[in-house]
Design an enzyme around this catalytic site. Sequence first.
Site, PDB file in Angstrom:
ATOM      1  N   CYS A   2      32.534  -3.339  16.620  1.00 41.03           N
ATOM      2  CA  CYS A   2      32.943  -2.717  17.411  1.00 41.03           C
ATOM      3  C   CYS A   2      34.944  -3.089  17.996  1.00 41.03           C
ATOM      4  O   CYS A   2      35.629  -4.603  17.501  1.00 41.03           O
ATOM      5  CB  CYS A   2      32.323  -3.511  18.793  1.00 41.03           C
ATOM      6  N   ARG A  27      36.256   1.015  13.960  1.00 43.15           N
ATOM      7  CA  ARG A  27      34.577   0.003  14.081  1.00 43.15           C
ATOM      8  C   ARG A  27      33.279   0.067  15.056  1.00 43.15           C
ATOM      9  O   ARG A  27      33.134  -0.587  15.164  1.00 43.15           O
ATOM     10  CB  ARG A  27      35.765  -0.451  14.866  1.00 43.15           C
ATOM     11  N   TRP A  75      29.479  -0.252  18.217  1.00 39.54           N
ATOM     12  CA  TRP A  75      28.940   0.275  17.328  1.00 39.54           C
ATOM     13  C   TRP A  75      27.464  -0.659  17.602  1.00 39.54           C
ATOM     14  O   TRP A  75      27.834  -1.890  17.409  1.00 39.54           O
ATOM     15  CB  TRP A  75      29.604  -0.411  16.304  1.00 39.54           C
ATOM     16  N   ASN A 101      32.358  -8.743  19.763  1.00 38.32           N
ATOM     17  CA  ASN A 101      31.885  -7.860  18.864  1.00 38.32           C
ATOM     18  C   ASN A 101      31.317  -9.088  18.316  1.00 38.32           C
ATOM     19  O   ASN A 101      31.805  -9.683  18.277  1.00 38.32           O
ATOM     20  CB  ASN A 101      32.910  -7.652  18.339  1.00 38.32           C
ATOM     21  N   GLY A 102      29.870  -8.322  18.112  1.00 35.93           N
ATOM     22  CA  GLY A 102      28.989  -9.576  17.283  1.00 35.93           C
ATOM     23  C   GLY A 102      27.936  -9.402  17.233  1.00 35.93           C
ATOM     24  O   GLY A 102      27.277  -8.549  17.985  1.00 35.93           O
ATOM     25  N   GLU A 488      23.162   6.376  -8.623  1.00 35.49           N
ATOM     26  CA  GLU A 488      24.376   6.220  -7.958  1.00 35.49           C
ATOM     27  C   GLU A 488      25.548   6.328  -9.074  1.00 35.49           C
ATOM     28  O   GLU A 488      26.254   6.885  -7.775  1.00 35.49           O
ATOM     29  CB  GLU A 488      23.906   4.457  -7.341  1.00 35.49           C
ATOM     30  N   LYS A 492      28.151   9.188  -7.995  1.00 41.66           N
ATOM     31  CA  LYS A 492      29.893   8.793  -6.839  1.00 41.66           C
ATOM     32  C   LYS A 492      30.632   9.295  -8.067  1.00 41.66           C
ATOM     33  O   LYS A 492      31.518   9.690  -6.642  1.00 41.66           O
ATOM     34  CB  LYS A 492      30.272   7.192  -7.006  1.00 41.66           C
ATOM     35  N   GLU A 495      30.849  12.457  -6.409  1.00 38.16           N
ATOM     36  CA  GLU A 495      31.486  13.167  -4.860  1.00 38.16           C
ATOM     37  C   GLU A 495      33.397  13.514  -4.600  1.00 38.16           C
ATOM     38  O   GLU A 495      33.694  13.734  -4.260  1.00 38.16           O
ATOM     39  CB  GLU A 495      30.872  12.202  -4.525  1.00 38.16           C
ATOM     40  N   HIS A 511      15.775  12.071 -25.780  1.00 41.96           N
ATOM     41  CA  HIS A 511      15.369  13.228 -25.739  1.00 41.96           C
ATOM     42  C   HIS A 511      16.131  14.373 -24.685  1.00 41.96           C
ATOM     43  O   HIS A 511      16.448  15.491 -24.393  1.00 41.96           O
ATOM     44  CB  HIS A 511      14.162  12.665 -24.576  1.00 41.96           C
ATOM     45  N   LYS A 610      29.719  13.483   5.818  1.00 46.20           N
ATOM     46  CA  LYS A 610      29.160  11.718   6.435  1.00 46.20           C
ATOM     47  C   LYS A 610      27.566  12.039   6.498  1.00 46.20           C
ATOM     48  O   LYS A 610      26.280  11.886   6.094  1.00 46.20           O
ATOM     49  CB  LYS A 610      30.198  11.085   6.584  1.00 46.20           C
TER      50      LYS A 610
HETATM   51  C1  G6P Z   1      25.365  13.108   2.646  1.00 44.89           C
HETATM   52  C2  G6P Z   1      26.692  11.809   2.731  1.00 44.89           C
HETATM   53  C3  G6P Z   1      25.772  11.407   1.672  1.00 44.89           C
HETATM   54  C4  G6P Z   1      24.542  10.047   1.831  1.00 44.89           C
HETATM   55  C5  G6P Z   1      23.361  11.448   2.212  1.00 44.89           C
HETATM   56  C6  G6P Z   1      22.318  10.558   3.008  1.00 44.89           C
HETATM   57  O1  G6P Z   1      25.199  13.684   1.603  1.00 44.89           O
HETATM   58  O2  G6P Z   1      27.300  12.430   1.974  1.00 44.89           O
HETATM   59  O3  G6P Z   1      27.100   9.433   1.125  1.00 44.89           O
HETATM   60  O4  G6P Z   1      23.916   9.463   0.344  1.00 44.89           O
HETATM   61  O5  G6P Z   1      23.955  12.276   2.997  1.00 44.89           O
HETATM   62  O6  G6P Z   1      22.403  10.799   4.351  1.00 44.89           O
HETATM   63  P1  G6P Z   1      22.300   9.569   4.786  1.00 44.89           P
HETATM   64  O7  G6P Z   1      22.777   8.945   6.569  1.00 44.89           O
HETATM   65  O8  G6P Z   1      20.452  10.234   5.114  1.00 44.89           O
HETATM   66  O9  G6P Z   1      21.943   7.625   4.022  1.00 44.89           O
END
Ligand code: G6P
Length: 615
Positions: A2, A27, A75, A101-102, A488, A492, A495, A511, A610
């Site tokens: 927060c 935050r 948050w 915050n915490g 993953e 990354k 993306e 294969h 996001k």
């Molecule tokens: C979007 C984001 C990814 C994320 C995915 C799932 O594609 O760009 O970074 O992994 O959504 O999002 P979530 O909030 O459900 O983990």
Amino acid sequence: MCGIVGYIGPREAYPIIIEGLKRLEYRGYDSAGIALFDGTDLKVCKTKGKVVDLENKLHTDITSTGNIGIGHTRWATHGVPNDVNSHPHYSNSGDLVIIHNGIIENYESLRKELISRGYHFDSDTDTEVLVNLIEDVKNKENVKLGQAVQIALNQVVGAYAIAVFDKTRPKEIVIARLGSPLAIGVGKDEFFIASDASPFLEYTKDAIYLEDEEMAIIRLNKDIKVRKIKDDSSVVPYVQTLKMNLDQIEKGGFEHFMLKEIYEQPKAIIDTYRGRLNRQEAIIKMGSVEDNMKKFLNADRIIIVACGTSWHAGLVAEYIFEDLARIPVEVEYASEFRYRNPIITEKDVVIAISQSGETADTLAAIKLAKSKGAFVFGVCNVVGSSIARETDAGAYTHAGPEIGVASTKAFTTQITVLSLIALRLARAKGTISSSDFRHHLLELEMIPKKVEKVLEANEHIKHIAEIYKDVHNFLYLGRGYNFPVALEGALKLKEISYIHAEGYPAAEMKHGPIALIDENMPIVVIATKKGHYEKVVSNIQEIKSRKGKIIGIVTEGDVDVRELADHVIEVPETLESLSPLLTTIPLQLLSYHIAVLLGKNVDQPRNLAKSVTVE
Ligand code: G6P
């Protein structure tokens, strides 16, 4: 996480606090609130939503005068984001207000004790418990606010940065920290309080950063008194002159949110297992798992639904659940699951994983599973999000806000939560021995330190990024627990650098993808000591004989892969089931550095979002 802001001095407190909160919204931004003292009255205004919603509400609710005040942007950890759970929180008498915050871990027992003594609570928060504990101490011991805060904090287990104001002593603010940051801006006859220096940089560059277990009493026109919370010894505050600009501070000195979040992982993992993993007593305590233990133990199978990075965490969880708890697991893309005609029964447990808790496809998959009678458990980061509300029960990851679009700390904290659940179920089912269980707890507790060790390879990884930044294709290979990590790693890179990359199970290479390998093709191979090491070394030989460039992610002290590979990045040894928490880190850094070197917008890559709330 927060954000906290406070002001005491000759200026109008309101604009300083509101602008400060806006700077701290990174935050947390699910609710906001402010307490202002206008010389006679203490006024509190708070609301669910962003700081701008607070501003709008303030215009109609209270007049914003006064030279002393505290503000908060939240948050959520305990209690969904709503007006009542927002900070500041009053004590029962209405004399004290607090922002926090915490997490106060022992808040439940403190709350029960206070209730037995006649206190009542309006919110679900741990913070309201703390302010009433302070009030209780103040009255019982007949002490001033500073002492009351100190005595109360000595009864508290957890992490905090707090600011407390007492309207019966309206010329001081008491602050304290343990585990959450707190800075004091020192101006001429005025003081600023904030989670980082950004709210006060335009007024003063002189700052005191409280250390853990320190508290400060900040009085109008007086010197600041800093002391230790534990033993009351006084501390001479060190005033430093800041050289940073605003942007740097919000990102904690990092160039991008993504890099900051990569570096936050040791702390985020600790926040995830804090209060859940108790190694001394050899137990894992997760309320939502205990409450639904029968459902988990009687499940025919677990179906995991998720998208993107969360889906990759689900794949890691498949290995963990099957390996440790011996429960069959299926992992589904939420978007596919919802549109076929899946067989779901009342004996299925569905785990939905989502950082944002708002992904439309995952939400739809949950609704479908619920309509078929399955028990649905959520693993989310954002408290009070749609998925957190829609699921029957769940566990939060407590990773703190993730701003960079490419998910990093969400992934490792999801794996941490899912490991805790799998271990708890394994113990309940008797599929893990007590010594293995203890060993797992010990290793999990050591992961944050080991992540820090991996982060030390940053410059080395940057150097590798410089060599390969201009290639057009990458291949990522891994086996077992590290196959999802290969996926993953490739995601990354795609993306944020827009370089084509594919993740593959190492043995599947022959294969198909092997046809792509030539002297221009970099191949990242996760080849840690535990888990099919010899087999992966054979795969590396196959790449080598086709002149591919090998970047090996290896266990510290590795010799075999080092001999074959063009580059190696070492990670400390750990249990195979926990290795994804370490092997992921170099892949995050590699894609980060390549994207930066290519001049891409790391935090907001093109075409992505996001939180994907459309299908
Ligand atoms: C979007 C984001 C990814 C994320 C995915 C799932 O594609 O760009 O970074 O992994 O959504 O999002 P979530 O909030 O459900 O983990």
